[in-house]
Write an enzyme that holds these catalytic residues in place. Sequence first.
Site, PDB file in Angstrom:
ATOM      1  N   LYS A 126       4.870 -99.652 -85.698  1.00 54.37           N
ATOM      2  CA  LYS A 126       4.582-100.648 -84.662  1.00 54.37           C
ATOM      3  C   LYS A 126       4.730-100.072 -83.252  1.00 54.37           C
ATOM      4  O   LYS A 126       4.134-100.576 -82.304  1.00 54.37           O
ATOM      5  CB  LYS A 126       5.525-101.839 -84.832  1.00 54.37           C
ATOM      6  CG  LYS A 126       5.277-102.661 -86.105  1.00 54.37           C
ATOM      7  CD  LYS A 126       3.949-103.378 -86.063  1.00 54.37           C
ATOM      8  CE  LYS A 126       3.828-104.455 -87.123  1.00 54.37           C
ATOM      9  NZ  LYS A 126       3.783-103.940 -88.489  1.00 54.37           N
ATOM     10  N   ASP A 185      -1.271-108.700 -88.104  1.00 53.96           N
ATOM     11  CA  ASP A 185      -0.011-109.430 -88.240  1.00 53.96           C
ATOM     12  C   ASP A 185       0.715-109.521 -86.910  1.00 53.96           C
ATOM     13  O   ASP A 185       0.482-108.735 -85.992  1.00 53.96           O
ATOM     14  CB  ASP A 185       0.885-108.750 -89.275  1.00 53.96           C
ATOM     15  CG  ASP A 185       1.132-107.267 -88.966  1.00 53.96           C
ATOM     16  OD1 ASP A 185       0.196-106.612 -88.485  1.00 53.96           O
ATOM     17  OD2 ASP A 185       2.249-106.771 -89.212  1.00 53.96           O
ATOM     18  N   ASP A 186       1.609-110.489 -86.831  1.00 55.89           N
ATOM     19  CA  ASP A 186       2.503-110.653 -85.675  1.00 55.89           C
ATOM     20  C   ASP A 186       1.735-110.742 -84.362  1.00 55.89           C
ATOM     21  O   ASP A 186       2.057-110.051 -83.377  1.00 55.89           O
ATOM     22  CB  ASP A 186       3.524-109.508 -85.626  1.00 55.89           C
ATOM     23  CG  ASP A 186       4.401-109.475 -86.871  1.00 55.89           C
ATOM     24  OD1 ASP A 186       4.472-110.497 -87.574  1.00 55.89           O
ATOM     25  OD2 ASP A 186       5.001-108.423 -87.150  1.00 55.89           O
TER      26      ASP A 186
END
Length: 640
Positions: free
Chosen positions: A206, A282-283
Amino acid sequence: MPRRIGLPLLAATLLSPTPLAAQVATRPAIFPAPAELTLGAGTMTLGRHVVLIAAPGTDPATAARAEQVLRAAGVETITAARRLDRVPARVQIVLGLADATLVRTALGDKTPDTAREGYTITIAPTVNTITLAGSDGDGLFHAVQTLRQLVQRPALPALMIRDHPAMPVRGTIEGFYGKPWTMAERTRHLDFLATVKANTYVYSPKDDPYARDRWREAYPAATLTQLGTLAAAAARNHVDFVYAISPGPTICFSAPADLQALRTKFDALRGIGIHRFYVALDDIEYKKWNCDADQAAFGPSGAAAAGKAQAQLLNAVQADLTRRDPKAPPLIMVPTEYYDAKDTPYKAALRDDLDPKVVVQWTGTDVVPPAISIPDARAATRAFGRKTLLWDNYPVNDYAQTTGRLLMAPYTRREAGLAGELTGILSNPMNQEAPSRVAVTGVLAFAWNDTAYDAQQTWHWSARELAGGDARATAALLTFFDTQHMAPTFGSQPWQEQAPRLHAVLTRVREAVANGDAATRTQAIAELTRVADDLAAAPDTIRAGAADATFVEQARPWFDALALWGRALQQTAAGLAAADAASSAAARYFADARRLAGDAAAVRTIPGATRFDGPIRIADGVLDRFIADAPGLIGTTIAR
């Protein structure tokens, strides 16, 4: 991994007065568990000199890996040959693809495994021959990994193994927040993945800016070179290197320029040997658009509109991959709603609009689910319109509930039979690469053969691998693992109990004291003393015996804290023994225990190593509570 006890064992077997071929064959423990293992009669030893016969078409790198395995087991001379000897004076090892004439001859009447990534191994003491047959190149490579485990025994039993994976995709996704792994750590991880027959590694840290915040920008040349080197290391280990990009926070789904930016990024990665790709969504905030053009293209923002926009982008990427290479592996994506199997407008949009070739990841019934069942997986299949690829958030430790923990419990509470409902499993490991291998080994053993998976045996084997076969270090590692057993979730209750082995001992002490029987109490305190000694000694034993220095370094503050907690428990045991004898020394022992416990509780994680820094936790709620309660378990007249 070199086996430290191989040569002494080999020497002992060579000097044994009983011919090993006449000894009873015993079933070896292989991890992951093979699909089929049939034991025969008799055994054989490798000896110091063997003959290696590689069939035409055998990958030279796999043959070289087999040589490494044999030398690590104590073989001194490996002679290459081209044909079988019907009555070999030395052990001959045949390896190659199952359809090679030489391999078929060596197998005799044995039918080889023909499944993808499958392999067959026969050990025939009567003709002094070991045969490794792969259904394909990957299968043959896996056969060599099984041979690595077999030759760690002093005697090789007569057997036949037919084996193949239950799940097509098995591996890890470096998908955590916080400090990414270094390139050296990733390379070691790829080497580890080979030993447990994994086939996939997803690069998705990330905190790589060029994969997320600055995804439109080209990688610096030096970084691109490093990624190419990493992809080559994956290929050597028969692991698919998958590159994941996370454009979600800023992408304009309808913008041709952003689609072209993805193509350009992937083209650059193709140039360094990366051929499988992943788009992570995602996120992100998916109920508002990043650009006005998406409002015009897909209407007002919302979950259903987001699903439609994402499907359009992903379909275009998938179509581009197919145009460039009709045999290219499919695109993988992780959706914004990745954490349950409830049907929603977003999932319905993906189900209706997303190209069926695109692989969808799913984390289970929660972000960090306490269990995953066959009905859960079936519900996800209905929700996404295809079988999903499980992203299992274990043993990842990048969320607040894991602060101060290494998650090292066995991999459990995933239902046998999931292989029929999933396309595979990817484990999301910890920021600490080497300690992650304990749980990841379980994930991958389950993915290979979920119906024969044994969590405890796999856990013990993982300890032996980290210890390089050293028995004392293995025992110490299992003692340490127990103190890091608890696995939190995003819910209120952990999905693994805390320190079950230690908790059982401390419970026996409490019960023995409460029982009031003097002999039982004395016996329980003696057991407590032995356990305390083991805890206190475990760190130094691991440091001296562990085969991987990286593991020791990454677990350093946990070892420091464990040594102090062990000493605190030693003083506690001494205090209970003194109190039981009505000795005035009890108060001093208990005071020392409190001081050491305070010092242990103050040990902190390595700054910046994980997303959340904080105090190290060692069997918290179990060990600290017992030490605090101990002075009140046996009454004395001594002032405290």
